[in-house]
Design a protein around this motif. Structure first.
Motif, PDB file in Angstrom:
ATOM      1  N   ASP A   1      48.909   2.164  69.612  1.00  0.00           N
ATOM      2  CA  ASP A   1      48.090   2.978  68.719  1.00  0.00           C
ATOM      3  C   ASP A   1      46.669   2.444  68.589  1.00  0.00           C
ATOM      4  OD1 ASP A   1      47.587   5.056  66.821  1.00  0.00           O
ATOM      5  OD2 ASP A   1      47.806   3.593  65.207  1.00  0.00           O
ATOM      6  N   GLY A   2      45.685   3.340  68.784  1.00  0.00           N
ATOM      7  CA  GLY A   2      44.282   2.980  68.600  1.00  0.00           C
ATOM      8  C   GLY A   2      43.651   2.251  69.772  1.00  0.00           C
ATOM      9  N   LYS A   3      44.400   2.042  70.846  1.00  0.00           N
ATOM     10  CA  LYS A   3      43.870   1.328  72.006  1.00  0.00           C
ATOM     11  C   LYS A   3      43.551   2.314  73.131  1.00  0.00           C
ATOM     12  CE  LYS A   3      46.395  -2.929  70.989  1.00  0.00           C
ATOM     13  NZ  LYS A   3      47.378  -3.918  71.473  1.00  0.00           N
ATOM     14  N   THR A   4      42.559   1.955  73.920  1.00  0.00           N
ATOM     15  CA  THR A   4      42.209   2.804  75.056  1.00  0.00           C
ATOM     16  C   THR A   4      43.147   2.509  76.224  1.00  0.00           C
ATOM     17  OG1 THR A   4      40.657   1.220  76.043  1.00  0.00           O
ATOM     18  CG2 THR A   4      39.781   2.742  74.372  1.00  0.00           C
ATOM     19  N   ILE A   5      43.145   3.423  77.185  1.00  0.00           N
ATOM     20  CA  ILE A   5      43.965   3.218  78.376  1.00  0.00           C
ATOM     21  C   ILE A   5      43.520   1.957  79.109  1.00  0.00           C
ATOM     22  CG2 ILE A   5      44.537   4.184  80.646  1.00  0.00           C
ATOM     23  CD1 ILE A   5      44.349   6.962  79.356  1.00  0.00           C
ATOM     24  N   ALA A   6      42.194   1.709  79.106  1.00  0.00           N
ATOM     25  CA  ALA A   6      41.661   0.510  79.748  1.00  0.00           C
ATOM     26  C   ALA A   6      42.164  -0.753  79.042  1.00  0.00           C
ATOM     27  CB  ALA A   6      40.136   0.547  79.744  1.00  0.00           C
ATOM     28  N   ASP A   7      42.208  -0.711  77.709  1.00  0.00           N
ATOM     29  CA  ASP A   7      42.686  -1.872  76.944  1.00  0.00           C
ATOM     30  C   ASP A   7      44.134  -2.217  77.289  1.00  0.00           C
ATOM     31  OD1 ASP A   7      40.267  -2.077  75.599  1.00  0.00           O
ATOM     32  OD2 ASP A   7      40.940  -0.835  73.914  1.00  0.00           O
ATOM     33  N   LEU A   8      44.939  -1.198  77.464  1.00  0.00           N
ATOM     34  CA  LEU A   8      46.377  -1.399  77.648  1.00  0.00           C
ATOM     35  C   LEU A   8      46.741  -1.904  79.045  1.00  0.00           C
ATOM     36  CD1 LEU A   8      47.625   1.799  75.808  1.00  0.00           C
ATOM     37  CD2 LEU A   8      47.883  -0.554  75.037  1.00  0.00           C
TER      38      LEU A   8
END
Length: 232
Positions: free
Chosen positions: A175-182
């Motif tokens: 939740d709240g994270k970008t696809i890049a972050d994940l």
């Protein structure tokens, strides 16, 4: 659905508006009712008069006949030869199921879908010409087990025994994270194909800057082993 079934589904004519169902047990009735509610013409057949009358009373088919489908002459007289696709829903009676399937193929029915109760039953049905064999009880059992162990998985398309495309509810951890972050591909070995957007529509190949929200849906592609590593 596995790729081994793909050729069968490709052969089905998209303009086909008629289906016949032989056997009005729970599975057969469900197939009849669903097809009928979708607007297709459905011919229902069973040798049990009570089941036939109930199909007519409940209006789950366009037509319903009482006859013994193992009798090839009775099948001819039913008008079933006008139907491109016939579902043989009498999987609990092995000899009867095989005989009916054989009769249908010998009469020239293009697509026969047959219900099986075991692997041996499946092999026999395929030997006599069944175009596609289903295991409703086994498939429902797998679905229930999956729902109990992976409640976030909404739907799963089996590409082969080891790989799938999965519709997955975004977990709290994402939740709240970008696809890049994940870094879903690097960390989980999965390809993210789509993200649910507004009005129940999906964004295909979303940008890496897309922010995921818990409760929404993502569609991923990868091995079942990697899919099982996704957080609950």
């Amino acid at each position: 659905m596995k790729l081994s079934s793909w050729n069968f589904w490709q052969k089905l004519r998209p303009e086909n508006q008629q289906f016949a169902v032989i056997g009005l047990g729970r599975f057969g009735r469900s197939v009849c009712e669903t097809l009928h509610n979708l607007g297709y013409e459905v011919l229902a057949i069973d040798k049990d008069e009570k089941r036939v009358n109930l199909a007519l009373t409940d209006q789950i088919s366009s037509h319903a006949f009482k006859l013994d489908a193992t009798e090839i002459n009775a099948i001819k007289q039913s008008g079933i030869l006008d139907f491109d696709t016939v579902i043989v829903a009498i999987g609990n009676y092995l000899a009867e199921s095989i005989t009916v399937t054989l009769n249908l193929k010998e009469l020239g029915i293009k697509s026969v879908v047959a219900k099986a109760s075991s692997e041996t039953h499946q092999k026999l049905l395929e030997k006599v010409g069944a175009d596609h064999v289903v295991f409703p009880e086994r498939e429902m059992g797998c679905e229930v087990a999956r729902l109990l162990t992976k409640p976030r998985v909404i739907d799963q398309f089996n590409i082969d025994p080891d790989n799938s495309i999965v519709e997955f509810i975004v977990p709290d951890k994402f939740d709240g994270k970008t696809i890049a972050d994940l870094e879903i591909r690097n960390k989980y070995g999965l390809n993210l194909l789509a993200v649910s957007g507004q009005n129940q529509k999906f964004i295909i190949n979303p940008q890496s800057s897309t922010i995921l929200k818990k409760g929404t849906v993502i569609i991923v592609l990868g091995s079942n082993q990697d899919i099982n590593r996704l957080p609950n």
